[in-house]
Design an enzyme around this catalytic site. Sequence first.
Site, PDB file in Angstrom:
ATOM      1  N   GLU A   1     -10.471  -1.936   3.788  1.00  0.00           N
ATOM      2  CA  GLU A   1      -9.150  -1.404   4.125  1.00  0.00           C
ATOM      3  C   GLU A   1      -8.966  -0.024   3.501  1.00  0.00           C
ATOM      4  OE1 GLU A   1      -6.104  -5.006   4.688  1.00  0.00           O
ATOM      5  OE2 GLU A   1      -6.602  -4.665   2.584  1.00  0.00           O
TER       6      GLU A   1
ATOM      7  N   ASP B   1       0.790  -1.230   0.000  1.00  0.00           N
ATOM      8  CA  ASP B   1       0.000   0.000   0.000  1.00  0.00           C
ATOM      9  C   ASP B   1       0.826   1.286   0.000  1.00  0.00           C
ATOM     10  OD1 ASP B   1      -1.709  -2.060   0.567  1.00  0.00           O
ATOM     11  OD2 ASP B   1      -2.375  -1.285   2.489  1.00  0.00           O
TER      12      ASP B   1
END
Length: 591
Positions: free
Chosen positions: A313, A144
């Site tokens: 998320e 990420d």
Amino acid sequence: MKIRKIFVVLMLGAMSLQAQAQTDKIDFLPAGHCMMRTAATGRYLMIPVQESAQVSNVRVVVDNRLEENIDIRLAADRVDHYVPLDLSRFDGQPVLLDIRVPAGGDARKLVCWESMKYADTVSIPDEQFRPEYHHAPAWGWMNDPNGMFYKDGVWHLCYQWNPYGSQWGNLAWGHSTSTDLVNWKDEGRALAPDALGLIFSGSSVVDKDNTAGFGKDAVVAFYTTADKSQTQSMAYSTDGGLTFKKYEGNPVIVADVPDFRDPHVFRHEPTDKWIMILAAGQEMRIYSSADLKAWTYESSFGREYGAHGGVWECPDLFELPVEGTDEKKWVLLCNINPGGPFGGSATQYFTGSFDGHKFTCDTEPGVTKWMDYGKDHYATVTFDNAPDNRRVAIAWMNNWQYAPLTPTMEFKSANSIARDLFLFRDGGNDYLGSKPSKEIEAARGKTAVSETFTLGEKTVDRLFDAPRGAYEINMDIDVADGSTVSLTLANGRGERVVVVYDDATRTLTFDRRFSGDKSFSESFPAVTTAPVYGRLSSLRIFVDNCSVELFADNGRSVMTNLVFPSEPYNSLSMKSDKKTEVKKMEVFGLK
């Protein structure tokens, strides 16, 4: 300038592995345990890694203090590549490596001991699929994007990073900077694991009014510390984001749920508060604060809305104008894994209103909107403090179905190109678009193809010189009513990707089933489909060594897909079942 050549100063020289000036002392102890005292003759200890080896544990001890705890695949019977351990940060002090190999293993038999070397400088490995103009880590695993902000003319991109191997683990924040969103300089590690756990995803803000007391314009980072539980912590920087100090009062938020992570913070001027949105299992939770330290729970969103095939998320929440109207809407980004439209990871979003306390969605609970209709667009978040009120996003260009398996060795994963986000209305509904940020045009080199032509019964074929497979195709199209138009990118080995527009269904499909190497995962070969809002009028396609990003109608429809061809795609063919005019086509080399 190519991305792989402009990482930090410590990367600039060619790798110079030096024979050890003196023999490091290695003591072999019982039960797969050994201790190595480094001679510290260079800045970096180059540790040999074998991708298929079992994980060993290395504790870095200096002056009887545990400085770092590393899980690493020490080379057992062959060396695949090296990862550097920076010894310069210990100011010449002796370093003890306390090493434990997996249960039942014999440390004496590992080939890593005879292969360890020192290096004064470290180069960036130049693998076949390393991108030319996309951000990627110098080495190691990346997932990420994190902690992104703009300050003093510089874009800061942090990211989930394992500097000690190309698999998930040892998670820290890597840090890169750019003045143009194309060329990135590696700034090393911004945040390292600590006693509270690994460093998971989060965000950063520029505290212009010194609300936290760390100083005017301090950069304040929020991140998840992950150990037995997931808690939220903070750190701050007073040097423009180059170095961070962790807040002594960490963690600042805790909860009684197992999946509790990825805080995204922004300033909400109408309430004069900071807002944090973070993921909690199958919902998003919203908190508020006056000083970035003490947080109050405000509300939750999501139990009945959108897709729920996996864990939610990496949220984001921001306001955008709706094109062609006087209205503004709030957009809530929600990344989900698994549960994407084509399997695995994807980014969904919601539009609505936000009053500083609660997000209210303006669509029915059963409606799901996807930001990108490819397989490889996940963990999308935006930069804080971007200039000119721009909302600039970057995504992780991979999918958890096969991310650890993709065919790169010394680095793993890349990011999408930067994209400016916008809202548009079609059929009474509001949709989120993303167009390539304007900075990408500065990376254009010579034009390989520039022409117009008409399609019909015949196929139009074009060869072009694509330096190392990095280029942009930009075309305006006048599509015939009810026609089907296809575009194929291919190489001399028959590997190809095929994009098809069907005017009858107003859809775009992207077929990568024959794109190159797909042996690493049964989930990789795929055909993805995106809706087109109105008749197709333009295409921009960005090709790099391991990716193809397609933007239709200036970003109203978007698809992002990885590809691993054995050689670059250097030919383009187009055909249509009805007369269709390509009013302009340009192919730019990108550098």
